[in-house]
Design a protein around this motif. Structure first.
Motif, mmCIF file in Angstrom:
data_model
loop_
_atom_site.group_PDB
_atom_site.id
_atom_site.type_symbol
_atom_site.label_atom_id
_atom_site.label_comp_id
_atom_site.label_asym_id
_atom_site.label_seq_id
_atom_site.Cartn_x
_atom_site.Cartn_y
_atom_site.Cartn_z
ATOM 1 N N ARG A 146 -17.197 -10.226 6.725
ATOM 2 C CA ARG A 146 -16.958 -9.656 5.332
ATOM 3 C C ARG A 146 -15.873 -10.296 4.609
ATOM 4 O O ARG A 146 -16.066 -11.011 3.238
ATOM 5 N N ILE A 147 -14.694 -10.637 5.104
ATOM 6 C CA ILE A 147 -13.433 -11.298 4.433
ATOM 7 C C ILE A 147 -13.991 -12.773 4.051
ATOM 8 O O ILE A 147 -13.479 -13.137 2.967
ATOM 9 N N THR A 150 -15.658 -12.649 1.060
ATOM 10 C CA THR A 150 -14.972 -12.467 0.106
ATOM 11 C C THR A 150 -14.170 -13.478 -0.473
ATOM 12 O O THR A 150 -13.950 -13.734 -1.622
ATOM 13 N N LEU A 181 -3.573 -9.727 -1.186
ATOM 14 C CA LEU A 181 -4.196 -8.644 -0.384
ATOM 15 C C LEU A 181 -4.404 -9.093 1.191
ATOM 16 O O LEU A 181 -4.108 -8.262 2.154
ATOM 17 N N MET A 185 -2.026 -7.533 4.704
ATOM 18 C CA MET A 185 -2.801 -7.072 5.877
ATOM 19 C C MET A 185 -1.837 -6.588 7.141
ATOM 20 O O MET A 185 -0.930 -7.286 7.351
ATOM 21 N N GLY B 177 -15.995 -6.486 1.825
ATOM 22 C CA GLY B 177 -14.716 -6.954 2.239
ATOM 23 C C GLY B 177 -13.646 -6.841 1.302
ATOM 24 O O GLY B 177 -12.610 -6.443 1.473
ATOM 25 N N LEU B 178 -14.037 -6.740 0.057
ATOM 26 C CA LEU B 178 -12.836 -6.629 -0.891
ATOM 27 C C LEU B 178 -12.430 -5.176 -0.978
ATOM 28 O O LEU B 178 -11.421 -4.788 -1.030
ATOM 29 N N ASP B 180 -12.627 -3.280 1.581
ATOM 30 C CA ASP B 180 -12.028 -3.034 2.972
ATOM 31 C C ASP B 180 -10.212 -3.373 2.667
ATOM 32 O O ASP B 180 -9.474 -2.718 2.937
ATOM 33 N N LEU B 181 -10.310 -4.565 1.885
ATOM 34 C CA LEU B 181 -8.786 -5.046 1.891
ATOM 35 C C LEU B 181 -7.891 -4.137 0.687
ATOM 36 O O LEU B 181 -6.800 -3.864 0.861
#
Lengths: 185, 185
Positions: A146-147, A150, A181, A185, B177-178, B180-181
């Motif tokens: 996912r990241i 993004t 962002l 984390m 993903g965004l 989640d962040l």
């Protein structure tokens, strides 16, 4: 430079600037300083030449990204370096911009290098994010796939915002927002 | 429907599908079921009609975004709703895709509605992020202007990745993903 090479590089440049629909065989010949006979001697037509040019641009994009994402730094440093590297922001991405071209996305042969490039890029970024999880930089819950999507999307979308504004500012804001962002984390 | 309205809507649709460079006056007339004389009676030419059509698409985009970003939920809920609303992902954004068009970005009159739309959108999202900071959802250090640009970029870039893959999957991954962040803030 050989004629074939001039034809490929001219097509790369024209596809970046004007897209596939907006690039005529005549414009390619003019840009390459090659005659019509010469172009059709080496390539069956615009589609075949475009395919070779798109594949070349895709290779160049992959080589640049591979270099920036490699190295000894932490995952965060390498992702930061990749996001922050100097780019010709107002020209946009020469691979990504082709997705706006209906004739490129409708032709499996022309779309293939686009699909492969972004699949490779997302996988490569996901590996770096996964390394960051192993190093304890990122939390266990973070989903690398996912990241990675993004991160790739912020760059591609940053170009869109910058070209709309005729200014690199929104690109820089978007990239820095993402870095904020990730660092939180 | 009146001829003028049919011309505008047909141009909106063709610009979305084929872009400005790829849309001919003939194609507009065919799509609208209007004659050449009728089109040039109402509009000076393709550029003027395109300007009206782009402004209409920009208004529609703003109205939809305004509705999704309004409401009673928390900032996170409203941003989540905006990011997750149903979209015609593989068609892309009818405003954003025009930034790939060299003749649109080179013409101040045609680029203006693109610039205004994304400036408005980023400002509106930044307001919601700022509200989230005031509510304690987001930390004091978060920069609303940056995060707003990141959010807008993920959507625009998500379309690019989806069209390259001929699949909505990378768009969904990028958006999630965004989210989640943002939720980890």
């Amino acid at each position: 430079m050989e004629t074939v090479e001039r034809l490929i590089r001219s097509t790369q440049e024209l596809l970046w600037e004007r897209g596939y629909v907006g690039t005529s065989p005549k414009a390619i010949q003019r840009e390459a300083g090659a005659g019509q006979g010469s172009m059709y001697h080496h390539f069956a037509g615009k589609a075949e030449l475009a395919k070779v040019a798109i594949e070349r641009s895709a290779e160049e994009l992959r080589a640049a990204a591979a270099e920036q994402l490699a190295g000894d730094g932490t995952a965060g440093e390498r992702i930061g370096a990749y996001l922050s590297r100097e780019r010709d922001v107002l020209k946009g991405c020469r691979v990504g911009r082709l997705t706006a071209d209906p004739e490129v996305v409708a032709d499996p042969e022309l779309r293939k290098p686009l699909a492969e490039t972004f699949a490779w890029l997302r996988e490569r970024i996901a590996e770096v994010v996964a390394e960051g999880k192993q190093n304890g930089e990122y939390p266990e819950t973070l989903d690398p796939e996912r990241i990675a999507a993004t991160i790739a999307a912020v760059l591609q979308g940053g170009y869109v915002l910058a070209r709309a504004a005729d200014s690199t500012e929104p690109f820089d804001l978007a990239v820095n927002g993402l870095i904020d962002l990730l660092e939180a984390m």
